[in-house]
Design a protein around this motif. Structure first.
Motif, short mmCIF file in Angstrom:
data_model
loop_
_atom_site.label_atom_id
_atom_site.label_comp_id
_atom_site.label_asym_id
_atom_site.label_seq_id
_atom_site.Cartn_x
_atom_site.Cartn_y
_atom_site.Cartn_z
N THR A 158 0.85 -1.21 0.09
CA THR A 158 -0.02 0.08 0.15
C THR A 158 0.90 1.33 0.40
N GLY A 159 2.03 1.40 0.33
CA GLY A 159 3.05 2.07 1.06
C GLY A 159 3.45 2.49 -0.27
N MET A 160 4.11 1.29 -1.10
CA MET A 160 4.55 1.97 -2.28
C MET A 160 3.07 1.95 -3.53
N ARG A 161 2.13 1.53 -3.56
CA ARG A 161 0.93 2.53 -4.49
C ARG A 161 0.76 3.32 -4.46
N MET A 162 0.71 4.07 -3.08
CA MET A 162 0.58 5.61 -2.65
C MET A 162 1.69 6.63 -2.85
N ALA A 163 2.92 5.74 -2.49
CA ALA A 163 4.39 6.91 -3.74
C ALA A 163 4.03 6.66 -4.77
N ALA A 164 3.60 5.36 -5.93
CA ALA A 164 3.41 5.74 -6.95
C ALA A 164 2.40 6.94 -7.47
N ALA A 165 1.53 6.73 -6.78
CA ALA A 165 0.96 8.21 -6.96
C ALA A 165 1.36 9.28 -7.04
N ARG A 166 2.30 9.34 -5.71
CA ARG A 166 2.70 10.78 -5.45
C ARG A 166 4.36 11.34 -6.16
N ARG A 167 5.37 10.39 -7.01
CA ARG A 167 5.60 10.50 -7.07
C ARG A 167 4.77 11.27 -8.83
N THR A 168 4.36 9.97 -9.61
CA THR A 168 3.93 10.36 -10.72
C THR A 168 3.39 11.88 -10.93
N ALA A 169 2.44 12.25 -9.72
CA ALA A 169 2.29 13.85 -9.57
C ALA A 169 3.05 14.72 -9.49
N LEU A 170 3.86 14.90 -9.05
CA LEU A 170 4.92 15.36 -9.24
C LEU A 170 5.92 15.52 -9.97
N ALA A 171 6.36 14.36 -11.10
CA ALA A 171 7.24 14.73 -11.81
C ALA A 171 6.64 14.16 -13.13
N VAL A 172 5.78 14.17 -13.30
CA VAL A 172 4.56 13.98 -14.89
C VAL A 172 3.21 15.43 -14.48
N PRO A 173 3.58 16.36 -15.05
CA PRO A 173 2.64 16.97 -14.35
C PRO A 173 1.33 16.75 -15.78
N GLN A 174 1.48 15.98 -16.90
CA GLN A 174 0.53 15.84 -17.48
C GLN A 174 -0.72 14.74 -17.12
N ALA A 175 0.34 13.84 -15.90
CA ALA A 175 -0.26 12.96 -15.14
C ALA A 175 -0.86 13.06 -14.07
N ARG A 176 -0.78 14.41 -13.30
CA ARG A 176 -1.12 14.43 -12.46
C ARG A 176 -2.65 13.83 -12.16
#
Length: 308
Positions: A158-176
């Motif tokens: 669960t921690g990794m899956r939520m971290a994946a969402a956080r990392r994507t939102a921060l690094a890929v604006p088009q995918a926020r």
């Protein structure tokens, strides 16, 4: 725009054009069993990894392995440092590797080789050497994944899956917006389906993406009402936790529509590349669903309800 981005955009569009698409997936799903579907799959880009006599889990994994290979190819065409754009978008494969380590394979199933991410890896080679849940947690905490807040299988994943969402939102604006939707689905399942509290790091990530009031909502109805607009739209047809599968399907449809729009942007650059990743990911999801439909007698489900 430099020549490398032009080349990467051309390659991205070429990869997306080779997808079987909705019609191809429908044909696979409606066939006379899994064996026929696999024979037809051999004529698509997924045939690179799909063995003719594979069972359903192996065939679906072959589809995922093909997607990863396409992402690695695409990363190789990006300008120097550009692969950083794709790392968050590919980190689900690292989650899958860790999940296989923690949960094991089904009885009688041949253990699958881990996905090899190459330049898209975050910390897999260190995670692979971790022998216990505590060691996995320590490696995650020292990496871009961050501390999952616990060392049980559930807490780590669960921690990794939520971290994946956080990392994507921060690094890929088009995918926020996609990441916000994923965070909403994960939070809803954990809190209102499985009735498990979020660990503190996961709760913080959820609050960053969904707002602190939504992340701490006491009821599912209040949670839905407090979500930011992208996630609220996603859960519009999921009036109760048992209907979250509708929101999951809607998430994939949104990914398909947004990715197609980005890919068709006339400009060369990151937007088209991110769009291609979305289109390729949706196609792989659709083909995996088609193989399952074929294995179960050709029942066609909601994955094929509208053309791409």
């Amino acid at each position: 725009m430099n020549a490398a981005w032009v080349a990467a955009t051309v390659r991205a569009r070429a990869l997306a054009r080779r997808c079987p698409g909705t019609d191809g997936a429908r044909a696979l799903a409606a066939g006379a069993g899994l064996d026929q579907a696999l024979r037809e799959l051999a004529g698509t880009p997924y045939g690179r990894y799909a063995a003719p006599a594979a069972g359903l889990p192996e065939a679906q994994r072959a589809v995922s392995a093909t997607l990863l290979w396409h992402l690695r190819v695409l990363a190789g065409w990006l300008p120097r440092g550009g692969a950083r754009l794709l790392v968050p978008l590919a980190c689900g494969f690292e989650v899958a590797n860790v999940a296989a380590r923690l949960t094991g394979d089904a009885p009688g199933q041949v253990p699958a080789e881990p996905y090899r991410l190459g330049a898209l890896e975050t910390a897999w080679r260190r995670l692979e050497r971790a022998g216990t849940g505590a060691e996995l947690r320590a490696v995650l905490a020292a990496s871009a994944w961050g501390d999952p807040g616990g060392d049980s299988a559930g807490a780590v994943l669960t921690g990794m899956r939520m971290a994946a969402a956080r990392r994507t939102a921060l690094a890929v604006p088009q995918a926020r917006d996609w990441a916000v939707g994923r965070a909403a689905l994960l939070t809803a399942r954990e809190r209102f389906v499985h009735e498990r509290p979020l660990t503190e790091p996961v709760r913080r990530d959820a609050a960053r993406l969904l707002g602190s009031r939504a992340a701490g909502a006491a009821s599912y109805a209040r949670f839905r009402g407090l979500l930011p607009a992208p996630a609220r739209r996603l859960l519009a047809e999921a009036g109760e936790p048992g209907a979250l599968w509708r929101a999951e399907v809607r998430w994939w449809r949104t990914l398909r529509d947004d990715g197609t729009a980005l890919l068709r942007d006339a400009r060369f650059g990151p937007r088209a590349v991110v769009g291609a990743v979305a289109v390729l990911s949706v196609d792989a999801w659709r083909v995996r669903a088609a193989l399952e439909s074929a294995a179960r007698g050709g029942r066609v489900g909601e994955a094929f309800d509208a053309p791409a």
